[in-house]
Design an enzyme around this catalytic site. Sequence first.
Site, PDB file in Angstrom:
ATOM      1  N   GLY A  46      -2.863  -8.192  -9.798  1.00 39.18           N
ATOM      2  CA  GLY A  46      -3.331  -7.274 -11.446  1.00 39.18           C
ATOM      3  C   GLY A  46      -2.163  -6.489 -11.737  1.00 39.18           C
ATOM      4  N   GLN A  51       3.404  -1.446 -15.566  1.00 33.59           N
ATOM      5  CA  GLN A  51       4.361  -2.115 -14.611  1.00 33.59           C
ATOM      6  C   GLN A  51       5.643  -2.741 -15.359  1.00 33.59           C
ATOM      7  OE1 GLN A  51       0.946  -3.031 -11.790  1.00 33.59           O
ATOM      8  NE2 GLN A  51       1.880  -2.770 -10.899  1.00 33.59           N
ATOM      9  N   CYS A  93      -0.416  -2.419  -3.749  1.00 35.89           N
ATOM     10  CA  CYS A  93       0.250  -1.994  -5.150  1.00 35.89           C
ATOM     11  C   CYS A  93       1.596  -3.290  -5.899  1.00 35.89           C
ATOM     12  CB  CYS A  93      -0.028  -0.576  -5.646  1.00 35.89           C
ATOM     13  SG  CYS A  93       0.808  -0.629  -7.671  1.00 35.89           S
ATOM     14  N   LEU A  94       2.029  -3.856  -6.739  1.00 36.23           N
ATOM     15  CA  LEU A  94       3.111  -5.026  -6.581  1.00 36.23           C
ATOM     16  C   LEU A  94       4.248  -3.297  -7.026  1.00 36.23           C
ATOM     17  CD1 LEU A  94       2.199  -7.895  -8.941  1.00 36.23           C
ATOM     18  CD2 LEU A  94       2.424  -7.488  -6.680  1.00 36.23           C
ATOM     19  N   HIS A 135      -8.059   0.299  -9.662  1.00 39.54           N
ATOM     20  CA  HIS A 135      -7.007   0.050  -9.348  1.00 39.54           C
ATOM     21  C   HIS A 135      -5.703  -0.140 -10.474  1.00 39.54           C
ATOM     22  CE1 HIS A 135      -2.733  -0.063  -7.449  1.00 39.54           C
ATOM     23  NE2 HIS A 135      -2.447  -1.085  -7.994  1.00 39.54           N
ATOM     24  N   GLU A 136      -6.208  -1.255 -11.602  1.00 41.52           N
ATOM     25  CA  GLU A 136      -5.606  -0.884 -12.938  1.00 41.52           C
ATOM     26  C   GLU A 136      -5.662   0.083 -14.069  1.00 41.52           C
ATOM     27  OE1 GLU A 136      -3.000  -2.868 -12.257  1.00 41.52           O
ATOM     28  OE2 GLU A 136      -3.782  -4.190 -10.697  1.00 41.52           O
ATOM     29  N   HIS A 139      -3.377   2.871 -13.470  1.00 41.63           N
ATOM     30  CA  HIS A 139      -1.971   3.042 -13.888  1.00 41.63           C
ATOM     31  C   HIS A 139      -1.558   3.277 -15.383  1.00 41.63           C
ATOM     32  CE1 HIS A 139       0.515   0.447 -10.795  1.00 41.63           C
ATOM     33  NE2 HIS A 139      -0.819  -0.386 -10.270  1.00 41.63           N
TER      34      HIS A 139
HETATM   35 NI    NI Z   1      -0.604  -1.310  -9.023  1.00 36.39          NI
END
Ligand code: NI
Length: 171
Positions: A46, A51, A93-94, A135-136, A139
Amino acid sequence: MAVLPIRKYGDDVLRKPAEPVTEINESLQQLIEDMVDTMYAAPGVGLAANQVGVSLRLMLIDLSVGKRPEELHVFINPEIIEAEGEITEEEGCLSIPDFVEVVTRPERVKLRYQDRNGVEREMWGDGLMARAMCHEIDHLNGTLFVDHLRGFKKDRIIRKIAKLAKSGMWG
Ligand code: NI
């Protein structure tokens, strides 16, 4: 193909609630393509637009990470309109690479969103899909998974990130 730099914990753009997408145009399509490349290169399941430094309510999820084209979902202006159950699982998370921790999320959620053609849609997600959706969307609201942690678990991650940042190995 363009792989964009992924913003990391500590970057202000991750903390700012993203703006609604008002126009689905050529530059938005280009951003979507670049985000797809970036998500697959990471690799991740995702990615939210903030991000990659763009404060717009746009996010992608592909649980197959590019293996099955039909599993790529583009969500524009998504909102959760129903949620059921509760499940606690590990999550990462990235923007907070190499850290995972358990977070409690709904087991099923229903999203209302526009697809990349601007068509209004609804979609139920279960299990990992529901987790990724939550989660997204977090963000897009300026929230990170560590914000759901408490006490020792939260302190441990924040302390380690601060240490990495101090030695120039973060961001
Ligand atoms: Ni994330």
